[in-house]
Design a protein around this motif. Structure first.
Motif, PDB file in Angstrom:
ATOM      1  N   THR A   8      48.255  -9.340  81.633  1.00  0.00           N
ATOM      2  CA  THR A   8      49.066  -9.316  80.423  1.00  0.00           C
ATOM      3  C   THR A   8      50.532  -9.285  80.830  1.00  0.00           C
ATOM      4  O   THR A   8      50.935  -8.426  81.599  1.00  0.00           O
ATOM      5  CB  THR A   8      48.743  -8.074  79.567  1.00  0.00           C
ATOM      6  OG1 THR A   8      47.340  -8.089  79.267  1.00  0.00           O
ATOM      7  CG2 THR A   8      49.539  -8.071  78.280  1.00  0.00           C
ATOM      8  N   ALA A  24      45.000  -5.713  70.261  1.00  0.00           N
ATOM      9  CA  ALA A  24      43.583  -5.715  70.597  1.00  0.00           C
ATOM     10  C   ALA A  24      43.245  -4.974  71.881  1.00  0.00           C
ATOM     11  O   ALA A  24      42.067  -4.839  72.215  1.00  0.00           O
ATOM     12  CB  ALA A  24      43.076  -7.154  70.686  1.00  0.00           C
ATOM     13  N   SER A  25      44.253  -4.502  72.622  1.00  0.00           N
ATOM     14  CA  SER A  25      43.954  -3.807  73.878  1.00  0.00           C
ATOM     15  C   SER A  25      45.121  -2.904  74.285  1.00  0.00           C
ATOM     16  O   SER A  25      46.260  -3.156  73.891  1.00  0.00           O
ATOM     17  CB  SER A  25      43.698  -4.820  74.997  1.00  0.00           C
ATOM     18  OG  SER A  25      44.895  -5.508  75.312  1.00  0.00           O
ATOM     19  N   PRO A  26      44.839  -1.882  75.082  1.00  0.00           N
ATOM     20  CA  PRO A  26      45.924  -1.040  75.585  1.00  0.00           C
ATOM     21  C   PRO A  26      46.944  -1.826  76.404  1.00  0.00           C
ATOM     22  O   PRO A  26      48.137  -1.515  76.358  1.00  0.00           O
ATOM     23  CB  PRO A  26      45.198   0.000  76.438  1.00  0.00           C
ATOM     24  CG  PRO A  26      43.838   0.107  75.811  1.00  0.00           C
ATOM     25  CD  PRO A  26      43.520  -1.312  75.405  1.00  0.00           C
ATOM     26  N   SER A  27      46.510  -2.857  77.103  1.00  0.00           N
ATOM     27  CA  SER A  27      47.470  -3.644  77.886  1.00  0.00           C
ATOM     28  C   SER A  27      48.404  -4.437  76.967  1.00  0.00           C
ATOM     29  O   SER A  27      49.565  -4.653  77.293  1.00  0.00           O
ATOM     30  CB  SER A  27      46.762  -4.572  78.877  1.00  0.00           C
ATOM     31  OG  SER A  27      45.970  -5.525  78.210  1.00  0.00           O
ATOM     32  N   ALA A  28      47.910  -4.838  75.809  1.00  0.00           N
ATOM     33  CA  ALA A  28      48.779  -5.508  74.838  1.00  0.00           C
ATOM     34  C   ALA A  28      49.826  -4.534  74.306  1.00  0.00           C
ATOM     35  O   ALA A  28      50.976  -4.904  74.085  1.00  0.00           O
ATOM     36  CB  ALA A  28      47.956  -6.083  73.690  1.00  0.00           C
ATOM     37  N   SER A  47      40.864   3.168  71.769  1.00  0.00           N
ATOM     38  CA  SER A  47      41.669   3.206  72.998  1.00  0.00           C
ATOM     39  C   SER A  47      43.012   2.495  72.783  1.00  0.00           C
ATOM     40  O   SER A  47      44.032   2.919  73.324  1.00  0.00           O
ATOM     41  CB  SER A  47      40.914   2.592  74.180  1.00  0.00           C
ATOM     42  OG  SER A  47      40.636   1.232  73.949  1.00  0.00           O
ATOM     43  N   THR A  48      43.015   1.454  71.970  1.00  0.00           N
ATOM     44  CA  THR A  48      44.259   0.759  71.659  1.00  0.00           C
ATOM     45  C   THR A  48      45.148   1.631  70.779  1.00  0.00           C
ATOM     46  O   THR A  48      46.356   1.741  71.020  1.00  0.00           O
ATOM     47  CB  THR A  48      43.963  -0.589  70.974  1.00  0.00           C
ATOM     48  OG1 THR A  48      43.099  -1.349  71.821  1.00  0.00           O
ATOM     49  CG2 THR A  48      45.233  -1.367  70.710  1.00  0.00           C
ATOM     50  N   GLU A  61      44.431   2.415  62.725  1.00  0.00           N
ATOM     51  CA  GLU A  61      43.280   1.879  63.453  1.00  0.00           C
ATOM     52  C   GLU A  61      42.345   1.163  62.489  1.00  0.00           C
ATOM     53  O   GLU A  61      41.914   1.731  61.485  1.00  0.00           O
ATOM     54  CB  GLU A  61      42.535   3.005  64.160  1.00  0.00           C
ATOM     55  CG  GLU A  61      41.396   2.522  65.025  1.00  0.00           C
ATOM     56  CD  GLU A  61      40.662   3.658  65.705  1.00  0.00           C
ATOM     57  OE1 GLU A  61      39.504   3.437  66.083  1.00  0.00           O
ATOM     58  OE2 GLU A  61      41.228   4.750  65.842  1.00  0.00           O
ATOM     59  N   PRO A  65      36.743  -4.344  64.492  1.00  0.00           N
ATOM     60  CA  PRO A  65      37.659  -5.232  65.224  1.00  0.00           C
ATOM     61  C   PRO A  65      37.544  -6.700  64.799  1.00  0.00           C
ATOM     62  O   PRO A  65      37.289  -7.582  65.605  1.00  0.00           O
ATOM     63  CB  PRO A  65      37.229  -5.030  66.673  1.00  0.00           C
ATOM     64  CG  PRO A  65      35.763  -4.759  66.570  1.00  0.00           C
ATOM     65  CD  PRO A  65      35.583  -3.983  65.286  1.00  0.00           C
TER      66      PRO A  65
END
Length: 75
Positions: A8, A24-28, A47-48, A61, A65
């Motif tokens: 990412t 959609a993700s913690p890395s985003a 987690s996000t 939240e 999804p």
């Protein structure tokens, strides 16, 4: 050996303002520039959502999804 499956990247924000951002993700979340912290944020999963909250930002939240979950969350 190590295989990189995806990465990412943080990019500069576009010149277009964002009213709603779906993450959609913690890395985003980690890659999202600070300039967007005031947009309405929707997290797809716990987690996000936690990653957003750890940055000191607010996100709602989504219950599921998918598109219907996001629409339900926003409306």
């Amino acid at each position: 050996r190590k295989a990189v499956l995806y990465r990412t990247l943080t990019r500069p924000p576009p010149d277009v303002p964002a009213d709603l951002i779906v993450l959609a993700s913690p890395s985003a979340v980690a890659a999202l520039p600070d300039a967007y912290r005031h947009a309405q944020l929707v997290a797809l999963g716990p987690s996000t959502a936690e990653a957003v909250w750890k940055r000191g930002w607010y996100a709602r939240e989504s219950r599921t999804p998918d598109l219907s979950g996001v629409v339900e969350t926003v409306l």
